[in-house]
Design a protein around this motif. Structure first.
Motif, mmCIF file in Angstrom:
data_model
loop_
_atom_site.group_PDB
_atom_site.id
_atom_site.type_symbol
_atom_site.label_atom_id
_atom_site.label_comp_id
_atom_site.label_asym_id
_atom_site.label_seq_id
_atom_site.Cartn_x
_atom_site.Cartn_y
_atom_site.Cartn_z
ATOM 1 N N PRO A 124 -6.343 -4.938 2.538
ATOM 2 C CA PRO A 124 -7.759 -4.247 2.470
ATOM 3 C C PRO A 124 -8.363 -4.836 1.015
ATOM 4 O O PRO A 124 -9.520 -4.615 0.805
ATOM 5 N N PHE A 125 -7.420 -5.432 0.112
ATOM 6 C CA PHE A 125 -8.069 -5.843 -0.886
ATOM 7 C C PHE A 125 -8.532 -7.395 -1.067
ATOM 8 O O PHE A 125 -9.233 -8.024 -2.139
ATOM 9 N N SER A 126 -8.060 -7.882 0.048
ATOM 10 C CA SER A 126 -8.644 -9.391 0.145
ATOM 11 C C SER A 126 -10.183 -9.381 0.788
ATOM 12 O O SER A 126 -10.239 -8.660 1.569
ATOM 13 N N PRO A 127 -10.815 -10.395 0.419
ATOM 14 C CA PRO A 127 -12.123 -10.605 0.756
ATOM 15 C C PRO A 127 -12.022 -10.891 2.481
ATOM 16 O O PRO A 127 -11.344 -11.714 2.803
ATOM 17 N N GLY A 128 -12.773 -10.268 3.145
ATOM 18 C CA GLY A 128 -12.897 -10.770 4.494
ATOM 19 C C GLY A 128 -11.881 -10.073 5.344
ATOM 20 O O GLY A 128 -11.152 -10.622 6.006
ATOM 21 N N VAL A 129 -11.771 -8.458 5.109
ATOM 22 C CA VAL A 129 -11.026 -8.004 6.252
ATOM 23 C C VAL A 129 -11.546 -8.073 7.404
ATOM 24 O O VAL A 129 -12.717 -7.915 7.854
ATOM 25 N N PRO A 130 -10.483 -8.454 8.440
ATOM 26 C CA PRO A 130 -11.019 -8.921 9.921
ATOM 27 C C PRO A 130 -11.925 -7.889 10.552
ATOM 28 O O PRO A 130 -11.748 -6.628 10.337
ATOM 29 N N ALA A 131 -13.022 -8.223 11.132
ATOM 30 C CA ALA A 131 -13.750 -7.439 12.186
ATOM 31 C C ALA A 131 -13.162 -6.642 12.972
ATOM 32 O O ALA A 131 -13.411 -5.315 13.114
ATOM 33 N N ALA A 132 -12.216 -7.194 13.496
ATOM 34 C CA ALA A 132 -11.361 -6.280 14.587
ATOM 35 C C ALA A 132 -10.757 -5.112 13.711
ATOM 36 O O ALA A 132 -10.715 -4.025 14.172
ATOM 37 N N TYR A 133 -10.221 -5.309 12.632
ATOM 38 C CA TYR A 133 -10.018 -4.134 11.805
ATOM 39 C C TYR A 133 -10.768 -3.023 11.253
ATOM 40 O O TYR A 133 -10.594 -1.894 11.546
ATOM 41 N N SER B 81 0.753 -1.200 -0.022
ATOM 42 C CA SER B 81 0.179 0.027 -0.059
ATOM 43 C C SER B 81 0.879 1.292 -0.116
ATOM 44 O O SER B 81 1.687 1.311 0.968
ATOM 45 N N VAL B 82 0.464 2.407 -0.998
ATOM 46 C CA VAL B 82 1.140 3.467 -1.105
ATOM 47 C C VAL B 82 0.896 4.351 0.197
ATOM 48 O O VAL B 82 1.792 4.963 0.742
ATOM 49 N N TYR B 83 -0.460 3.980 0.693
ATOM 50 C CA TYR B 83 -0.654 5.212 1.618
ATOM 51 C C TYR B 83 -0.107 4.569 2.917
ATOM 52 O O TYR B 83 0.367 5.525 3.846
#
Ligand SMILES: N[C@@H](CCC(=O)N[C@@H](CS)C(=O)NCC(=O)O)C(=O)O
Length: 220
Positions: A40-49, A16-18
């Motif tokens: 962030p591009f994968s399906p299922g970003v953890p709920a905690a995130y 990620s550039v940011y």
């Protein structure tokens, strides 16, 4: 009063550039921190995130329980909250120029420079192969206008807004690093002498080398 970090965690994604902008600021300030990898591009970003960042983007910084997302806010917070060289000029006009360049890069630069030229000219060619030459071409057209605007705004000094490194250099530098990895991007940059000279110097800083995500390994 600069804080001493008891716990400083940067949640971000390797490519990620940011995330790299936030890392560059932390390195230039000399602030130690831990990294937690979130794609962030994968399906299922953890709920905690998602509890930290409701939009599911990266990065997010958590400092002793204080959670902050939006890279511009993170970099200004790190600059103000910690000791180390100041990365924001005192002069009101230089500071306004710094803010203007960061805003311009976010609003008009990120998409063509990174998501069109780098992603379709480099990243996808090396990974899934699903690159779209039309997207690359559209990105190059939009990028030319962005580079022209930056060339006109850049100070005739070592850094974008004066003689000292500022957040504007780190914000744009992370994006130009990816953009110039595409031969077509490097050619456009070479046509803007002030920006090209700025990038030749900036890319030699140890912070740029230390945070270089590299390129993905080419798939057979
Ligand atoms: N406005 C956000 C932008 C962050 C951003 O777009 N990050 C990208 C990675 S470089 C991301 O998380 N993209 C995920 C997506 O587009 O779904 C910031 O300044 O932090």
């Amino acid at each position: 009063m600069p804080a001493a970090p008891r716990s400083l965690v940067l949640h971000g994604y390797h490519f990620s550039v940011y995330t790299r902008i936030a890392r560059l600021v932390l390195v230039e300030k000399g602030v130690p921190y831990e990294r937690v990898e979130v794609n962030p591009f994968s399906p299922g970003v953890p709920a905690a995130y998602l509890a930290l960042h409701p939009f599911g983007r990266v990065p997010t910084l958590v400092h002793d329980g204080f959670a902050l997302y939006e890279t511009g806010a993170i970099s200004r917070y790190v600059d103000r909250a910690f000791a180390g060289p100041s990365l924001q000029p005192q002069d009101p006009r230089a500071l306004a120029r710094m803010d203007q360049i960061i805003g311009l890069v976010d609003s008009y630069g990120y998409w063509p420079l990174v998501r069109q030229v780098f992603v379709h000219g480099v990243f996808r060619k090396r990974t899934n192969g699903e690159h779209d030459p039309a997207e690359l071409a559209r990105g190059l057209v939009a990028a030319a206008k962005v580079l022209d605007a930056l060339e006109a705004l850049a100070a005739a000094e070592t850094f974008l807004v004066g003689p000292a490194l500022s957040l504007a250099d780190l914000h744009l530098g992370a994006m130009i690093a990816y953009f110039a990895a595409a031969p077509e991007g490097a050619a456009l940059l070479a046509g803007r002498p002030r920006l090209a000279a700025w990038w030749r110097q900036l890319r030699e800083r140890s912070s740029l080398r230390d945070t270089d995500p590299g390129l993905p390994v080419t798939q057979a």
